[in-house]
Design a protein around this motif. Structure first.
Motif, mmCIF file in Angstrom:
data_model
loop_
_atom_site.group_PDB
_atom_site.id
_atom_site.type_symbol
_atom_site.label_atom_id
_atom_site.label_comp_id
_atom_site.label_asym_id
_atom_site.label_seq_id
_atom_site.Cartn_x
_atom_site.Cartn_y
_atom_site.Cartn_z
ATOM 1 N N VAL A 8 0.843 -1.190 0.000
ATOM 2 C CA VAL A 8 0.000 0.000 0.000
ATOM 3 C C VAL A 8 0.881 1.244 0.000
ATOM 4 O O VAL A 8 1.807 1.345 0.817
ATOM 5 N N LEU A 9 0.596 2.160 -0.888
ATOM 6 C CA LEU A 9 1.307 3.433 -0.910
ATOM 7 C C LEU A 9 0.914 4.232 0.323
ATOM 8 O O LEU A 9 -0.259 4.522 0.542
ATOM 9 N N ALA A 10 1.895 4.579 1.144
ATOM 10 C CA ALA A 10 1.602 5.242 2.418
ATOM 11 C C ALA A 10 2.317 6.591 2.543
ATOM 12 O O ALA A 10 2.630 7.026 3.636
ATOM 13 N N LEU A 11 2.569 7.251 1.430
ATOM 14 C CA LEU A 11 3.257 8.541 1.475
ATOM 15 C C LEU A 11 2.303 9.723 1.433
ATOM 16 O O LEU A 11 2.716 10.850 1.214
ATOM 17 N N TYR A 12 1.035 9.486 1.623
ATOM 18 C CA TYR A 12 0.075 10.579 1.646
ATOM 19 C C TYR A 12 0.085 11.242 3.010
ATOM 20 O O TYR A 12 0.429 10.602 3.979
ATOM 21 N N PRO A 13 -0.323 12.494 3.133
ATOM 22 C CA PRO A 13 -0.881 13.366 2.093
ATOM 23 C C PRO A 13 0.213 14.023 1.246
ATOM 24 O O PRO A 13 1.362 14.107 1.661
ATOM 25 N N THR A 14 -0.202 14.455 0.066
ATOM 26 C CA THR A 14 0.686 15.163 -0.862
ATOM 27 C C THR A 14 0.037 16.492 -1.242
ATOM 28 O O THR A 14 -1.183 16.651 -1.125
ATOM 29 N N PRO A 15 0.827 17.446 -1.723
ATOM 30 C CA PRO A 15 0.232 18.706 -2.163
ATOM 31 C C PRO A 15 -0.742 18.465 -3.313
ATOM 32 O O PRO A 15 -0.502 17.627 -4.188
ATOM 33 N N LEU A 16 -1.822 19.188 -3.311
ATOM 34 C CA LEU A 16 -2.815 19.122 -4.380
ATOM 35 C C LEU A 16 -2.478 20.201 -5.394
ATOM 36 O O LEU A 16 -2.235 21.356 -5.019
ATOM 37 N N VAL A 17 -2.441 19.847 -6.671
ATOM 38 C CA VAL A 17 -2.087 20.812 -7.709
ATOM 39 C C VAL A 17 -3.073 20.725 -8.874
ATOM 40 O O VAL A 17 -3.740 19.706 -9.071
ATOM 41 N N PHE A 153 1.102 30.969 3.365
ATOM 42 C CA PHE A 153 0.523 30.207 2.255
ATOM 43 C C PHE A 153 0.162 28.824 2.778
ATOM 44 O O PHE A 153 1.028 28.086 3.239
ATOM 45 N N LYS A 154 -1.091 28.489 2.692
ATOM 46 C CA LYS A 154 -1.585 27.225 3.249
ATOM 47 C C LYS A 154 -2.107 26.336 2.117
ATOM 48 O O LYS A 154 -3.291 26.363 1.790
ATOM 49 N N PRO A 155 -1.225 25.546 1.495
ATOM 50 C CA PRO A 155 -1.702 24.664 0.425
ATOM 51 C C PRO A 155 -2.616 23.568 0.962
ATOM 52 O O PRO A 155 -2.515 23.165 2.120
ATOM 53 N N ILE A 156 -3.490 23.113 0.089
ATOM 54 C CA ILE A 156 -4.360 21.981 0.401
ATOM 55 C C ILE A 156 -3.593 20.696 0.093
ATOM 56 O O ILE A 156 -2.842 20.624 -0.891
ATOM 57 N N LEU A 157 -3.789 19.696 0.912
ATOM 58 C CA LEU A 157 -3.153 18.395 0.715
ATOM 59 C C LEU A 157 -4.200 17.380 0.285
ATOM 60 O O LEU A 157 -5.369 17.488 0.645
ATOM 61 N N PHE A 158 -3.750 16.376 -0.457
ATOM 62 C CA PHE A 158 -4.615 15.285 -0.907
ATOM 63 C C PHE A 158 -4.223 14.024 -0.159
ATOM 64 O O PHE A 158 -3.045 13.680 -0.074
ATOM 65 N N GLU A 159 -5.222 13.335 0.355
ATOM 66 C CA GLU A 159 -5.000 12.095 1.094
ATOM 67 C C GLU A 159 -5.787 10.987 0.389
ATOM 68 O O GLU A 159 -7.003 11.064 0.284
ATOM 69 N N MET A 160 -5.072 10.006 -0.157
ATOM 70 C CA MET A 160 -5.685 8.990 -1.011
ATOM 71 C C MET A 160 -6.539 7.958 -0.280
ATOM 72 O O MET A 160 -7.636 7.683 -0.727
ATOM 73 N N PRO A 161 -6.078 7.361 0.804
ATOM 74 C CA PRO A 161 -6.918 6.299 1.372
ATOM 75 C C PRO A 161 -8.342 6.758 1.699
ATOM 76 O O PRO A 161 -9.292 6.030 1.460
ATOM 77 N N GLY A 162 -8.491 7.976 2.190
ATOM 78 C CA GLY A 162 -9.821 8.501 2.495
ATOM 79 C C GLY A 162 -10.381 9.372 1.398
ATOM 80 O O GLY A 162 -11.515 9.824 1.470
ATOM 81 N N LEU A 166 -7.119 17.949 2.793
ATOM 82 C CA LEU A 166 -6.747 18.366 4.137
ATOM 83 C C LEU A 166 -6.171 19.778 4.102
ATOM 84 O O LEU A 166 -5.489 20.147 3.153
ATOM 85 N N LYS A 167 -6.410 20.529 5.170
ATOM 86 C CA LYS A 167 -5.796 21.844 5.313
ATOM 87 C C LYS A 167 -4.441 21.670 5.983
ATOM 88 O O LYS A 167 -4.292 20.830 6.870
#
Length: 184
Positions: A8-17, A153-162, A166-167
């Motif tokens: 399972v890829l477990a490197l989330y969250p990542t920046p959303l672009v 600057f508060k980028p949004i993050l993407f979390e794949m399993p859910g 995320l803020k």
């Protein structure tokens, strides 16, 4: 005891672009959660092979990587919901062309104009290896040294399993300070 989850890829969250490129003479935008750092001057954007955007990236060899914050999240989510194969998304964002010809979102606070250095294909994905040619930032997200200040600057993050956005939060510590405090 830890449970084995398999591969399972477990490197989330990542920046959303939002990635922008020209396709058939118009800008096209796609929401991307699979981005990665490959050193200080290279990044990787991974897109499923059927994405309409891929043909524009392959043809022009340039694209923009626009970092999503909460103010633009609704539009960013929209361009992720619909395929450019069926929906003209060219007018979702006001844009200008960057120095290399990639469409750059005007309302975004932080964006990178990139050139394709290589394409690494895996099963079902085109992984674009990119050179960062130009990085553009609104002055109000820079600190007194001209560096990006993520407290402003508060980028949004993407979390794949859910499958959630995320803020970003508060600073936990400055890098390479906690370990030094233990030795002093």
């Amino acid at each position: 005891m830890k449970k084995d989850l398999g591969s399972v890829l477990a490197l989330y969250p990542t920046p959303l672009v939002v990635v922008g490129t020209m396709v058939n003479g118009k800008p096209n935008w796609v929401l991307v959660g699979h981005v990665g750092i490959m050193g200080h001057d290279h990044i990787m954007v991974s897109l499923a092979k059927p994405h309409y955007t891929n043909q524009g990236i392959r043809e022009s060899k340039v694209l923009s990587v626009n970092i999503v914050d909460e103010e633009m999240l609704e539009k960013a989510d929209y361009v992720g919901c619909f395929s450019g194969n069926k929906t003209d998304k060219s007018e979702v964002f006001a844009y200008t062309l960057g120095q290399n010809g990639a469409p750059m979102i005007e309302e975004v606070k932080l964006s990178m104009e990139c050139s394709v250095e290589d394409i690494y294909e895996t099963k079902g994905f085109d992984n674009f290896i990119l050179t960062i040619d130009h990085t553009y930032a609104e002055e109000n997200i820079l600190n007194e040294k001209g560096k990006i200040d993520y407290d402003f600057f508060k980028p949004i993050l993407f979390e794949m399993p859910g499958y959630t956005y995320l803020k970003t939060g508060d600073t936990a510590a400055k890098c390479m300070t906690l370990g030094k405090e233990k030795t002093e």
